[in-house]
Design a protein around this motif. Structure first.
Motif, PDB file in Angstrom:
ATOM      1  N   LEU A   1       0.955  -1.089   0.101  1.00 20.47           N
ATOM      2  CA  LEU A   1       0.203   0.018   0.111  1.00 20.47           C
ATOM      3  C   LEU A   1       0.702   1.345  -0.073  1.00 20.47           C
ATOM      4  CD1 LEU A   1      -2.730  -1.160   2.599  1.00 20.47           C
ATOM      5  CD2 LEU A   1      -2.933  -0.977   0.174  1.00 20.47           C
ATOM      6  N   PRO A   2       0.430   2.322  -0.344  1.00 17.71           N
ATOM      7  CA  PRO A   2       1.092   3.651  -0.425  1.00 17.71           C
ATOM      8  C   PRO A   2       1.975   4.046   0.831  1.00 17.71           C
ATOM      9  CG  PRO A   2      -0.977   4.105  -1.653  1.00 17.71           C
ATOM     10  CD  PRO A   2      -1.083   2.739  -1.000  1.00 17.71           C
ATOM     11  N   THR A   3       2.948   4.655   0.722  1.00 14.02           N
ATOM     12  CA  THR A   3       3.624   4.941   2.015  1.00 14.02           C
ATOM     13  C   THR A   3       2.722   5.658   3.027  1.00 14.02           C
ATOM     14  OG1 THR A   3       4.654   6.807   0.615  1.00 14.02           O
ATOM     15  CG2 THR A   3       5.798   4.702   0.564  1.00 14.02           C
ATOM     16  N   GLU A   4       2.012   6.519   2.520  1.00 15.21           N
ATOM     17  CA  GLU A   4       1.375   7.446   3.473  1.00 15.21           C
ATOM     18  C   GLU A   4       0.265   6.722   4.173  1.00 15.21           C
ATOM     19  OE1 GLU A   4      -0.741   8.247  -0.792  1.00 15.21           O
ATOM     20  OE2 GLU A   4       1.352   7.852   0.234  1.00 15.21           O
ATOM     21  N   PHE A   5       0.277   5.684   4.032  1.00 15.03           N
ATOM     22  CA  PHE A   5      -0.696   4.561   4.747  1.00 15.03           C
ATOM     23  C   PHE A   5      -0.038   3.874   6.007  1.00 15.03           C
ATOM     24  CE2 PHE A   5      -4.379   3.851   1.221  1.00 15.03           C
ATOM     25  CZ  PHE A   5      -4.499   5.098   1.140  1.00 15.03           C
ATOM     26  N   THR A   6       1.158   4.090   6.113  1.00 12.70           N
ATOM     27  CA  THR A   6       2.043   3.755   7.245  1.00 12.70           C
ATOM     28  C   THR A   6       2.280   4.673   8.275  1.00 12.70           C
ATOM     29  OG1 THR A   6       2.809   2.000   5.751  1.00 12.70           O
ATOM     30  CG2 THR A   6       3.844   2.092   7.666  1.00 12.70           C
ATOM     31  N   HIS A   7       2.107   4.159   9.509  1.00  9.98           N
ATOM     32  CA  HIS A   7       2.401   5.120  10.726  1.00  9.98           C
ATOM     33  C   HIS A   7       3.675   4.338  11.220  1.00  9.98           C
ATOM     34  CE1 HIS A   7       2.155   6.299  14.683  1.00  9.98           C
ATOM     35  NE2 HIS A   7       1.810   7.434  14.433  1.00  9.98           N
ATOM     36  N   VAL A   8       4.574   5.603  11.797  1.00 11.91           N
ATOM     37  CA  VAL A   8       5.922   5.175  12.155  1.00 11.91           C
ATOM     38  C   VAL A   8       6.179   5.944  13.473  1.00 11.91           C
ATOM     39  CG1 VAL A   8       8.278   5.224  11.564  1.00 11.91           C
ATOM     40  CG2 VAL A   8       6.660   4.989   9.681  1.00 11.91           C
ATOM     41  N   SER A   9       6.687   5.039  14.444  1.00 10.25           N
ATOM     42  CA  SER A   9       6.983   5.676  15.724  1.00 10.25           C
ATOM     43  C   SER A   9       8.497   5.037  16.026  1.00 10.25           C
ATOM     44  CB  SER A   9       5.935   5.360  16.733  1.00 10.25           C
ATOM     45  OG  SER A   9       5.825   3.991  16.873  1.00 10.25           O
ATOM     46  N   ILE A  10       8.947   5.892  16.994  1.00  7.47           N
ATOM     47  CA  ILE A  10      10.020   5.338  17.847  1.00  7.47           C
ATOM     48  C   ILE A  10      10.067   5.544  19.120  1.00  7.47           C
ATOM     49  CG2 ILE A  10      12.677   5.723  17.806  1.00  7.47           C
ATOM     50  CD1 ILE A  10      12.724   6.932  15.388  1.00  7.47           C
ATOM     51  N   ASN A  11      10.340   4.463  19.847  1.00  6.03           N
ATOM     52  CA  ASN A  11      10.225   4.532  21.407  1.00  6.03           C
ATOM     53  C   ASN A  11       8.833   4.814  21.768  1.00  6.03           C
ATOM     54  OD1 ASN A  11      12.696   3.321  21.711  1.00  6.03           O
ATOM     55  ND2 ASN A  11      13.671   5.283  21.843  1.00  6.03           N
ATOM     56  N   ASN A  12       7.724   4.353  20.835  1.00  7.41           N
ATOM     57  CA  ASN A  12       6.190   4.627  21.145  1.00  7.41           C
ATOM     58  C   ASN A  12       5.893   6.189  20.973  1.00  7.41           C
ATOM     59  OD1 ASN A  12       3.641   3.620  21.727  1.00  7.41           O
ATOM     60  ND2 ASN A  12       3.847   4.245  23.756  1.00  7.41           N
ATOM     61  N   LEU A  13       6.686   6.754  20.073  1.00 10.19           N
ATOM     62  CA  LEU A  13       6.354   8.085  19.962  1.00 10.19           C
ATOM     63  C   LEU A  13       6.632   8.482  18.448  1.00 10.19           C
ATOM     64  CD1 LEU A  13       6.027  10.925  21.196  1.00 10.19           C
ATOM     65  CD2 LEU A  13       8.704  11.439  21.188  1.00 10.19           C
ATOM     66  N   ALA A  14       5.330   8.850  17.882  1.00  8.82           N
ATOM     67  CA  ALA A  14       5.313   9.064  16.416  1.00  8.82           C
ATOM     68  C   ALA A  14       6.253  10.167  16.007  1.00  8.82           C
ATOM     69  CB  ALA A  14       3.941   9.755  16.105  1.00  8.82           C
ATOM     70  N   THR A  15       7.027   9.954  14.809  1.00  8.13           N
ATOM     71  CA  THR A  15       8.233  10.210  14.354  1.00  8.13           C
ATOM     72  C   THR A  15       8.219  11.329  13.375  1.00  8.13           C
ATOM     73  OG1 THR A  15       8.974   8.203  15.133  1.00  8.13           O
ATOM     74  CG2 THR A  15      10.297   9.678  13.584  1.00  8.13           C
ATOM     75  N   ALA A  16       8.796  12.554  13.793  1.00  9.83           N
ATOM     76  CA  ALA A  16       8.802  13.845  12.555  1.00  9.83           C
ATOM     77  C   ALA A  16      10.168  13.495  11.695  1.00  9.83           C
ATOM     78  CB  ALA A  16       9.032  14.987  13.400  1.00  9.83           C
ATOM     79  N   SER A  17      10.061  13.814  10.506  1.00  4.41           N
ATOM     80  CA  SER A  17      11.321  13.764   9.532  1.00  4.41           C
ATOM     81  C   SER A  17      11.434  14.760   8.597  1.00  4.41           C
ATOM     82  CB  SER A  17      11.076  12.375   8.747  1.00  4.41           C
ATOM     83  OG  SER A  17      10.347  12.313   7.989  1.00  4.41           O
ATOM     84  N   GLY A  18      10.525  15.879   8.666  1.00  5.59           N
ATOM     85  CA  GLY A  18      10.369  17.031   7.832  1.00  5.59           C
ATOM     86  C   GLY A  18       9.979  16.675   6.637  1.00  5.59           C
ATOM     87  N   SER A  19       9.305  15.544   6.204  1.00  2.00           N
ATOM     88  CA  SER A  19       8.496  15.685   4.938  1.00  2.00           C
ATOM     89  C   SER A  19       7.266  16.177   5.077  1.00  2.00           C
ATOM     90  CB  SER A  19       8.231  13.950   4.900  1.00  2.00           C
ATOM     91  OG  SER A  19       7.432  13.625   5.562  1.00  2.00           O
ATOM     92  N   GLY A  20       6.622  16.417   4.017  1.00  2.00           N
ATOM     93  CA  GLY A  20       5.498  16.969   3.888  1.00  2.00           C
ATOM     94  C   GLY A  20       4.321  16.445   4.201  1.00  2.00           C
ATOM     95  N   GLY A  21       4.279  14.918   4.162  1.00  4.15           N
ATOM     96  CA  GLY A  21       3.399  13.865   4.753  1.00  4.15           C
ATOM     97  C   GLY A  21       3.396  13.311   5.760  1.00  4.15           C
ATOM     98  N   ARG A  22       2.731  12.354   6.075  1.00  4.40           N
ATOM     99  CA  ARG A  22       2.950  11.559   7.282  1.00  4.40           C
ATOM    100  C   ARG A  22       3.935  10.539   7.047  1.00  4.40           C
ATOM    101  NH1 ARG A  22      -0.616  14.193  10.967  1.00  4.40           N
ATOM    102  NH2 ARG A  22      -2.315  15.279   9.660  1.00  4.40           N
TER     103      ARG A  22
END
Length: 929
Positions: A122-143
């Motif tokens: 499925l498209p990448t924007e359909f995947t949720h990512v977390s590090i140590n149970n904290l949703a991750t920011a990476s500077g992209s314009g999407g999720r």
């Protein structure tokens, strides 16, 4: 001071709690229905509920597979994991490439490097990512998360949760990638690991270093751990690309002789009669080549990552842990481009030598495959892209068992600051040309005595274009969870209940500026049409970048290096100012309450574990920026004014996970849930951007709602000895509210200028906005897993094994084409599979792995024509030898067969890209004490 601080925007007051309590009351959570009947799911964290001993040089690949299987078996829902050695011991270049070994996980590659992760295709924007149970920011314009900024060496374990529980922050329609870093009490004693590696790229001929270390120890009740990884990567990519479809409206909508001649040539040479030159439905079905380009990319990356963990654990019932993760990623990409832009504003058709009116006849499309043009804009472009990203994450976690209660608390921050610096030195020469498709891309032939590759004195300076963008992505989170074990005489099956609350505050701010240099001082245009390419220092492109010959074909050309361009054309005191009209910021607050229950009972004499619950989610969004409106006096200019808008939505999301042990070590697993994926922040942003070449404005939409999915899955898992596993599962998803770009209006009489500032004309521009599409779409799939030590088949095969998985999709989910061309959405592949064959003994291990991803739509060009990335398979190899109990030597290879990346529009008959990134060989040494 940002543009926002200069304006009187409304302050964003938290109001989610009041609305959430109202939705809870209306939804009936506090009604007379027992909480148990509504409740859900698994423990607060699945991969972290048990201590993980990191697999080091003293371990083995098979041991890491065994540990991953243990996690899969003990998890409540459908999941797969990789740990320690499995993450770090393959020849991956970053975390994305480490994850591609997992069942149902594939990656998107950019010039030979894995960058984004797809779960179950499925498209990448359909995947949720977390590090140590904290949703991750990476500077992209999407999720989506840009995984190429993370070093895999500092990661302890990764679990892909494919069936959500109420305790999850977000379920993700495709799944949730849960990443964990190491903690000191994960180890039974002190630990020090050091590894060094050098990697060689077959095209650039460069050797890139990598260094990693980890140190951990405990001191009574306290423990401390630090890890660090730094690497450099120099990769060259050669690409014959840019051969896109361009609708004939480019010529037919022009006034005067250009359109008249195009009409005449179409009828004379191809038998195509134009009924209405302004009817886009007609002109969008007559296709010519937009541009034919030969390009050389050189990508230099410097990446570092570090983790630190300080843990206080006076007993097995209490721990307090501070985790930190820091990183820096800087990539400088040089692109040297020799291209023939056939769709120039001066050009039109001269002669059609060949055309194809049969391949795409079902869509009414005629493709002009071999054409001479009157005034092609031949271009030499020296482009430089600098991506500088700093990543920071901090969290404080409490785990406390108190009088029968498990109490878990988390506060944390995740942030990324990204700066993008772009420059393009452009020289052009107008001349007649002949361009055509070839089997692997396109080519431009010399004509009228002009050879585009060897006439630098004919190319005039047009501009040195610069852009500067800064993105700040911040997220704060706080969560509190309670779990209570129960022994109720009237309901003995109810083993525990769990409930909790989570609050997140996310903000994304973007500033952007662009300017052109056309002379030696600010405002000067002295160089335009006077300075030639020959007036600058020229080198063969294969001398500017390291490595050998141009890979796609026998070709070489002279170019201006980006170092020379930056030093020569950026005058003293030059800077790129941010533009108010390009500023936007999005604030998002989310409050979630959840409740769930765990039940253990027998059904038909078989043990059953049932986990059920519900999550109530309330979201408020405030988007603000600057909007461009046409001048009130009717003139063609635009006025920029500040604007803001609020949006909100709330949902109740139930979920159910169940396992039954039907035979010893044979589990039947089932799951059902409702989940969501929030819209990309760039789509929510209240702004207007313009694409001059596409004659289009694109507006943001703060009223966007999430994409929702109802889903269920049923599977069987047979757990064998020594980490063996055979599993099969069937999943079904009903997805609604897919975000699409839709025509929502037009703007007449828009003034469009050429790059040199001259008037191109006045045109009607379309206005597009992202909207939630009506209707729902079905996605079904089958996932197969075979992880098998071959010693089960015969003792002579001791040490040999396979680790394979296969995922196939069937879907009605479609992309958006204004020509009603049926197409899957961007990023969705029907078939993916991975196969690893390995051997290991006490001192030696060897693995060969093949990863395959079927074709998928990379982009729907101009919202008209689906452009496919062709099916791609890659073979990687890893060899390891233990010199002694503490030191291991490794030899690894990526893309050993030197596969090329290819793509096409609609059908392979019309290729758009033929790209080579080479193979990568590395030699490494790892010490473990």
């Amino acid at each position: 001071m940002t543009f926002l601080e200069q304006q009187d925007f409304p302050r964003f007051q938290p109001r989610v709690l009041a609305r959430l309590m109202k939705s809870i009351l209306v939804g009936g959570i506090l009604s007379t229905t027992p909480l148990v009947s509504l409740a859900l799911a698994s423990d607060v964290t699945t991969a972290e509920t048990e201590s993980l001993e990191v697999i080091s040089v003293k371990g083995s690949y098979s041991r890491s597979l065994e540990r991953a299987v243990d996690l899969k078996k003990s998890n409540t829902g459908f999941s797969d994991s990789i740990v320690a050695t499995d993450v770090a011991d393959f020849p991956e270049q970053n975390l994305a490439e480490a994850l591609q070994r997992m069942p149902g996980v594939t990656i998107e590659r950019n010039k030979g490097l894995g960058s984004k992760v797809n779960v179950r295709s499925l498209p990448t924007e359909f995947t949720h990512v977390s590090i140590n149970n904290l949703a991750t920011a990476s500077g992209s314009g999407g999720r989506d998360v840009e995984f190429d900024i993370f070093a895999s060496e500092i990661i302890q374990s990764v679990t892909v949760q494919k069936s959500p529980s109420a305790a999850d922050e977000e379920g993700g329609i495709a799944g949730s990638v849960q990443i964990s870093t190491a903690r000191p009490f994960d180890y039974s004693d002190s630990k020090f690991i050091l590894s060094a590696e050098g990697a060689h790229n077959s095209i650039s001929k460069e050797i890139d270093p990598k260094l990693s270390l980890l140190a951990s120890d405990t001191f009574g009740d306290w423990g401390a751990l630090v890890s660090f990884s730094t690497s450099q990567r120099t990769n060259r990519t050669d690409s014959n690309s840019g051969i896109n479809f361009r609708p004939m409206g480019r010529f037919l909508e022009a006034s005067g002789a250009r359109s008249a001649q195009a009409i005449t040539v179409l009828e004379r040479d191809a038998g195509v009669t134009v009924n209405d030159r302004l009817d886009k439905n007609e002109t969008n079905r007559i296709i010519f080549q937009d541009k034919v380009g030969d390009r050389v990319y050189l990508n230099d990356q410097d990446k570092w990552g570090a983790t630190a963990s300080l843990q206080y654990k006076p007993s097995n019932t209490f721990s307090l842990t501070f985790d930190a993760m820091l990183g820096g990623y800087k990539a400088v990409e040089d692109e040297y481009d020799a291209a023939a832009y056939t769709a120039s504003s001066r050009s039109t058709l001269e002669t059609i030598h060949d055309y194809d009116d049969t391949t795409l006849a079902e869509y009414g499309i005629v493709v002009l495959t071999d054409v001479s043009y009157t005034a092609t804009q031949h271009e030499f472009l020296s482009k430089e892209r600098i991506n500088d990203t700093d990543f920071t994450q901090y969290s404080l976690a409490l785990d406390w068992q108190l009088q029968g209660w498990d109490i878990n608390a988390l506060v944390g921050y995740s942030g990324a600051d990204k700066t993008l610096d772009y420059a393009n030195l452009k020289h052009v020469a107008y001349a007649s040309s002949r361009s055509r498709w070839t089997a692997n891309g396109g080519e431009t032939l010399a004509s009228a005595g002009f050879d585009m590759y060897s006439s630098p004195e004919s190319y005039l300076f047009e501009a040195y274009e610069t852009e500067l963008e800064n993105v700040t992505d911040d997220k704060y989170a706080a969560q509190l969870d309670f779990k209570k074990a129960l022994e109720l005489g009237f309901l003995p099956a109810l083993s525990s209940v769990q409930f909790g609350v989570r609050y997140t505050d996310k903000s994304k701010e973007r500033q952007f500026g662009a300017t052109k240099i056309q002379g030696p001082t600010a405002g000067s245009s002295e160089w335009v049409n006077t300075r030639t390419m020959a007036d600058s220092q020229l080198q063969l492109v294969t001398d500017i970048v390291p490595g050998g010959n141009y890979q796609p074909k026998d070709l070489n050309w002279m170019q201006i290096s980006n170092d020379y361009a930056r030093n020569t054309f950026r005058y003293s005191g030059f800077s790129v100012p941010f533009n108010a009209k390009d500023y936007y910021r999005v604030d998002e607050e989310v409050l979630s309450l959840y409740a769930m229950a765990n039940m253990d009972f027998d059904l038909a004499g078989k043990p059953v574990f049932l986990n059920a619950g519900v999550r109530a989610v309330d979201t408020s969004v405030l988007s603000f920026g600057y909007h461009q409106i046409q001048n009130a006096d009717g003139s063609t200019g635009f006025t920029t004014e500040p604007i803001s808008k609020e949006g909100s939505y709330n949902e109740l999301l139930p979920s159910l996970n169940m396992t039954m042990e039907v035979l010893d070590d044979v589990l039947v697993r089932a799951a059902a849930s409702e989940t969501l994926m929030r819209p990309a922040l760039t789509n929510i942003a209240y702004k207007r951007s313009v694409s001059w070449n596409s004659f289009r404005f694109t507006d943001g939409n703060p009223d966007l709602k999430p994409t929702y999915a109802k889903q269920w899955e049923l599977g069987v898992e047979w757990y064998l000895e020594n980490g063996g596993l055979l599993a099969a599962s069937y999943f079904w998803k009903d997805i609604e509210g897919v975000v699409r770009q839709e025509l929502t209006g037009t703007v007449p009489n828009v003034e469009k200028l050429n790059a040199n500032g001259s008037l191109d004309g006045y045109y009607e521009f379309d206005v597009y906005q992202p909207v939630n599409a009506e209707g729902s779409y079905k996605v079904t799939g089958l996932e197969l897993i075979a992880q098998l030590p071959l010693s089960r088949l015969h003792p002579v095969l001791d040490g040999f094994g396979i680790n394979a998985n296969y995922t196939i999709l069937d879907n009605t989910l479609t992309g958006s084409s204004d020509l009603d061309i049926p197409t899957p959405p961007e990023g969705l592949a029907d078939t993916t599979w991975n196969f690893t064959f390995y051997y290991e003994n006490e001192s030696f291990d060897a693995r060969i792995s093949y990863n395959y991803k079927d074709k998928y739509v990379e982009v729907i060009e101009r919202s008209l024509y689906p452009v496919y990335r062709d099916a791609y398979g890659q073979t990687d190899i890893a060899l390891g030898y233990k010199l002694n109990d503490n030191i291991k030597l490794s030899l690894k290879a990526i893309n050993v067969t030197d596969e090329a990346t290819k793509g096409y529009t609609l059908t392979p008959a019309f290729p758009v890209i033929n790209e080579y990134s080479g193979r990568r060989i590395s030699l490494g040494l790892r010490a473990d004490f």
